[in-house]
Design an enzyme around this catalytic site. Structure first.
Site, PDB file in Angstrom:
ATOM      1  N   LYS A 166       0.843  -1.210   0.000  1.00 21.65           N
ATOM      2  CA  LYS A 166       0.000   0.000   0.000  1.00 21.65           C
ATOM      3  C   LYS A 166       0.868   1.246   0.000  1.00 21.65           C
ATOM      4  O   LYS A 166       0.652   2.171  -0.780  1.00 21.65           O
ATOM      5  CB  LYS A 166      -0.898   0.000   1.244  1.00 21.65           C
ATOM      6  CG  LYS A 166      -1.537   1.364   1.522  1.00 21.65           C
ATOM      7  CD  LYS A 166      -2.459   1.345   2.720  1.00 21.65           C
ATOM      8  CE  LYS A 166      -1.816   1.574   4.063  1.00 21.65           C
ATOM      9  NZ  LYS A 166      -1.539   2.980   4.415  1.00 21.65           N
ATOM     10  N   ASN A 167       1.868   1.269   0.891  1.00 19.42           N
ATOM     11  CA  ASN A 167       2.610   2.523   1.081  1.00 19.42           C
ATOM     12  C   ASN A 167       3.644   2.802  -0.004  1.00 19.42           C
ATOM     13  O   ASN A 167       4.234   3.880  -0.015  1.00 19.42           O
ATOM     14  CB  ASN A 167       3.239   2.559   2.483  1.00 19.42           C
ATOM     15  CG  ASN A 167       2.173   2.772   3.544  1.00 19.42           C
ATOM     16  OD1 ASN A 167       1.026   3.098   3.229  1.00 19.42           O
ATOM     17  ND2 ASN A 167       2.543   2.594   4.803  1.00 19.42           N
TER      18      ASN A 167
ATOM     19  N   ILE B  11       7.634   7.738  16.886  1.00 17.83           N
ATOM     20  CA  ILE B  11       7.290   8.441  15.633  1.00 17.83           C
ATOM     21  C   ILE B  11       5.997   9.244  15.760  1.00 17.83           C
ATOM     22  O   ILE B  11       5.946  10.419  15.388  1.00 17.83           O
ATOM     23  CB  ILE B  11       7.161   7.442  14.445  1.00 17.83           C
ATOM     24  CG1 ILE B  11       8.416   6.571  14.327  1.00 17.83           C
ATOM     25  CG2 ILE B  11       6.872   8.183  13.125  1.00 17.83           C
ATOM     26  CD1 ILE B  11       9.670   7.275  13.842  1.00 17.83           C
TER      27      ILE B  11
ATOM     28  N   ARG C 267      -8.450  -0.481   4.851  1.00 20.26           N
ATOM     29  CA  ARG C 267      -7.547   0.479   4.188  1.00 20.26           C
ATOM     30  C   ARG C 267      -6.187  -0.151   3.921  1.00 20.26           C
ATOM     31  O   ARG C 267      -5.452   0.319   3.069  1.00 20.26           O
ATOM     32  CB  ARG C 267      -7.326   1.699   5.088  1.00 20.26           C
ATOM     33  CG  ARG C 267      -8.573   2.453   5.407  1.00 20.26           C
ATOM     34  CD  ARG C 267      -8.250   3.618   6.271  1.00 20.26           C
ATOM     35  NE  ARG C 267      -7.435   4.555   5.513  1.00 20.26           N
ATOM     36  CZ  ARG C 267      -7.366   5.844   5.758  1.00 20.26           C
ATOM     37  NH1 ARG C 267      -8.065   6.356   6.740  1.00 20.26           N
ATOM     38  NH2 ARG C 267      -6.620   6.620   5.044  1.00 20.26           N
TER      39      ARG C 267
ATOM     40  N   ARG D  87       0.549  15.009  12.775  1.00 21.08           N
ATOM     41  CA  ARG D  87       1.012  14.785  11.411  1.00 21.08           C
ATOM     42  C   ARG D  87       1.080  16.045  10.532  1.00 21.08           C
ATOM     43  O   ARG D  87       0.378  16.158   9.536  1.00 21.08           O
ATOM     44  CB  ARG D  87       0.162  13.695  10.743  1.00 21.08           C
ATOM     45  CG  ARG D  87       0.169  12.415  11.544  1.00 21.08           C
ATOM     46  CD  ARG D  87      -0.557  11.297  10.870  1.00 21.08           C
ATOM     47  NE  ARG D  87       0.198  10.686   9.794  1.00 21.08           N
ATOM     48  CZ  ARG D  87      -0.248   9.669   9.070  1.00 21.08           C
ATOM     49  NH1 ARG D  87      -1.434   9.166   9.304  1.00 21.08           N
ATOM     50  NH2 ARG D  87       0.495   9.164   8.118  1.00 21.08           N
TER      51      ARG D  87
ATOM     52  N   ASP E  62       4.788   1.077  12.101  1.00 16.28           N
ATOM     53  CA  ASP E  62       3.607   0.369  11.594  1.00 16.28           C
ATOM     54  C   ASP E  62       3.514  -1.077  12.093  1.00 16.28           C
ATOM     55  O   ASP E  62       2.505  -1.750  11.836  1.00 16.28           O
ATOM     56  CB  ASP E  62       3.593   0.374  10.053  1.00 16.28           C
ATOM     57  CG  ASP E  62       3.341   1.765   9.497  1.00 16.28           C
ATOM     58  OD1 ASP E  62       2.927   2.656  10.263  1.00 16.28           O
ATOM     59  OD2 ASP E  62       3.558   1.966   8.283  1.00 16.28           O
TER      60      ASP E  62
ATOM     61  N   ARG F 164      -5.011  10.978   4.043  1.00 14.83           N
ATOM     62  CA  ARG F 164      -3.949  11.991   4.122  1.00 14.83           C
ATOM     63  C   ARG F 164      -2.912  11.835   3.019  1.00 14.83           C
ATOM     64  O   ARG F 164      -2.294  12.797   2.604  1.00 14.83           O
ATOM     65  CB  ARG F 164      -3.220  11.886   5.473  1.00 14.83           C
ATOM     66  CG  ARG F 164      -4.076  12.056   6.659  1.00 14.83           C
ATOM     67  CD  ARG F 164      -3.239  12.093   7.908  1.00 14.83           C
ATOM     68  NE  ARG F 164      -2.766  13.426   8.173  1.00 14.83           N
ATOM     69  CZ  ARG F 164      -1.587  13.902   7.865  1.00 14.83           C
ATOM     70  NH1 ARG F 164      -0.702  13.150   7.263  1.00 14.83           N
ATOM     71  NH2 ARG F 164      -1.255  15.131   8.148  1.00 14.83           N
TER      72      ARG F 164
ATOM     73  N   CYS G  42      -4.729  13.240  12.505  1.00 12.96           N
ATOM     74  CA  CYS G  42      -5.511  11.996  12.455  1.00 12.96           C
ATOM     75  C   CYS G  42      -5.354  11.273  13.771  1.00 12.96           C
ATOM     76  O   CYS G  42      -4.694  11.767  14.687  1.00 12.96           O
ATOM     77  CB  CYS G  42      -5.136  11.153  11.254  1.00 12.96           C
ATOM     78  SG  CYS G  42      -3.678  10.172  11.469  1.00 12.96           S
TER      79      CYS G  42
END
Ligand code: EPZ
Length: 420
Positions: A22-23, A329, A399, A122, A307, A93, A117
């Site tokens: 995804k990223n 983070i 998502r 962020r 993550d 985002r 969020c």
């Protein structure tokens, strides 16, 4: 709203395929805006965030079609609009990733300002100051970032204040079409940035230092369309490995990569997992044992990824011993701890550290999470809980995890989706 219902108690066992990332799929789709001819992007995961990015490109007039190989053909030559509207940005985002390429190619971009969020505030200040260093004029008006560079962007030497994945991606995509040389220092080194850079090089960009914290980009006049295959999703890979470890089970993951997961695999071995790495496979076996608690601290790549933090927190909740998990983070990414405690976990929060005293089993409960990875951790918790766990608000999971219940069912988990 759909819910996932999990009957705990099964040891994971079996084999599944890992989806595309995804990223890296998201910035690579944004990078299509830079091309002079159509791009074919393959191995994109079927996820809501990818659909949102495709909807954003379509609303800018870009042609989007799925071809016979299930690759997505993106034709940027039909672009009619350089605006990313509030309605789409508010749902994702990562829409901010169209800012750099749109501005570099068309000299203007109007992108709705993304808000905070669930996981933190962020900000995007580094994205904006980097573009200003390349000569852009930026104003924030009516909730929109209005960026202008009527004569094109120019190369700059820019040191990023903080390591930012999206910031590095946006500035890299802007720099490839800027006039002259750009140097990005303190750049993020995440594998998704390497994947984006490899795609840009395949389009004709000149980038050196790929995979390091200093990227040097020699701007080119134009970029051409190409076919590019998105890399496997390292966070999906890590999530299924942790699920297997937490349940004392075993799993074989296909079409994935171990070389970009070193920090995560190291922690799994510390937890007692036996790992076997193939060319494109990772197998994990706990031989029925309960995991041992691990300590970890999140930090930019190649350190432990934020993550994967919540999934390890869930595993520690049922591990032998005590683990300390520190999140560095995002300021609000330990919220799932409260839901885990409702399931019988013994976790104390001290600032940005969760101190987790493992218990043998959790107890099923109705739970809900406010972000993607936290939701995944609750699904893992449900697998190691007695009785039934109902995970609400699973649109977060959709998502980032392609066909999560089908994949878990294939691994023997008693899980089903109920439409809400
Ligand atoms: C990316 O978000 C990922 N999203 C996130 O994945 C991931 O958690 C994060 O990188 C960190 O690895 C995508 O790739 C689409 P950052 P991004 O900019 O780019 C601060 C998931 O679950 N910062 O690296 O938004 C920021 O507040 C997700 O898949 C500034 O201060 O993250 C944070 O503290 C969620 N100013 C830190 O930097 C800026 O201008 C790192 O954020 C930009 C960022």
């Amino acid at each position: 709203m759909d819910k996932l219902i999990i009957q705990g108690g099964t040891r994971i066992s079996g084999e599944i395929r890992i989806s595309g990332s995804k990223n890296s799929g998201l910035p690579i789709l944004a990078a299509c805006l830079l091309a002079d001819s159509p791009m074919d992007i393959c191995n994109l995961p079927h996820l809501n965030d990818i659909t949102t990015m495709l909807a954003l490109l379509r609303c800018m007039g870009v042609g989007v079609t799925i071809n016979e190989k299930m690759c997505v053909e993106v034709d940027p030559t039909t672009l009619t609009d350089t605006e990313a509207p509030y309605e789409l940005v508010k749902t994702m985002r990562a829409s901010i990733l169209v800012l750099g390429p749109t501005l570099a190619k068309y000299g203007k971009a109007d992108v709705s300002f993304p808000g905070g969020c669930a996981i933190g505030s962020r900000p995007v200040d580094i994205h904006l100051s980097g573009l200003e260093a390349m000569g852009a004029e930026i104003a924030v008006e009516g909730g929109y970032i209005r960026a202008r560079a009527p004569n094109g962007l120019k190369g700059a030497h820019f040191v990023m204040d903080k390591v930012t994945v999206g910031g590095t991606e946006n500035l890299l995509m802007a720099a490839v079409l800027a006039k002259g040389k750009t140097v990005l220092e303190n750049a993020a080194r995440e594998p998704e940035i390497v994947d984006l850079a490899d795609c840009l090089v395949a389009m004709g960009a000149k980038i050196s230092g790929i995979g390091t914290d200093r990227l040097e980009i020699e701007g080119v006049e134009r970029l051409r369309g190409c076919t590019y295959t998105v890399m496997p999703d390292r966070i999906e890979t890590g999530t299924y490995l942790v699920a297997a470890a937490a349940t004392g089970g075993s799993v074989k993951l296909r079409d994935t990569r171990a070389d970009i997961l070193t920090a995560v695999l190291q922690k799994l071995e510390e937890a007692g997992a036996e790992l076997e790495i193939g060319e494109s496979t990772i197998s994990l076996d706990m031989h029925g044992k309960r995991p041992k608690a691990v300590n970890l601290r999140t930090a930019p790549y190649p350190a432990f990824p934020t993550d994967m933090q919540s999934q390890f927190t869930a595993m520690n909740a049922v591990a032998e011993g005590t683990g300390a998990v520190t999140e560095t983070i995002f300021e609000n990414r330990l919220v799932q701890v409260n839901e885990l405690n409702r399931m019988g976990a013994n976790i104390k929060l001290e600032g940005n550290t969760a101190l987790i005293q493992g218990v043998p089993r959790l107890k099923g409960a109705p739970v809900m999470a406010s972000d993607l990875r936290a939701s995944a951790s609750l699904v893992i918790a449900g697998m190691v809980a007695d009785g039934e766990t109902v995970v609400d608000r699973i649109y977060h999971i959709d998502r980032g995890y392609e066909c999560i219940e089908e994949k878990l069912q294939q691994l023997g988990v008693n899980i089903r989706r109920v439409p809400g």
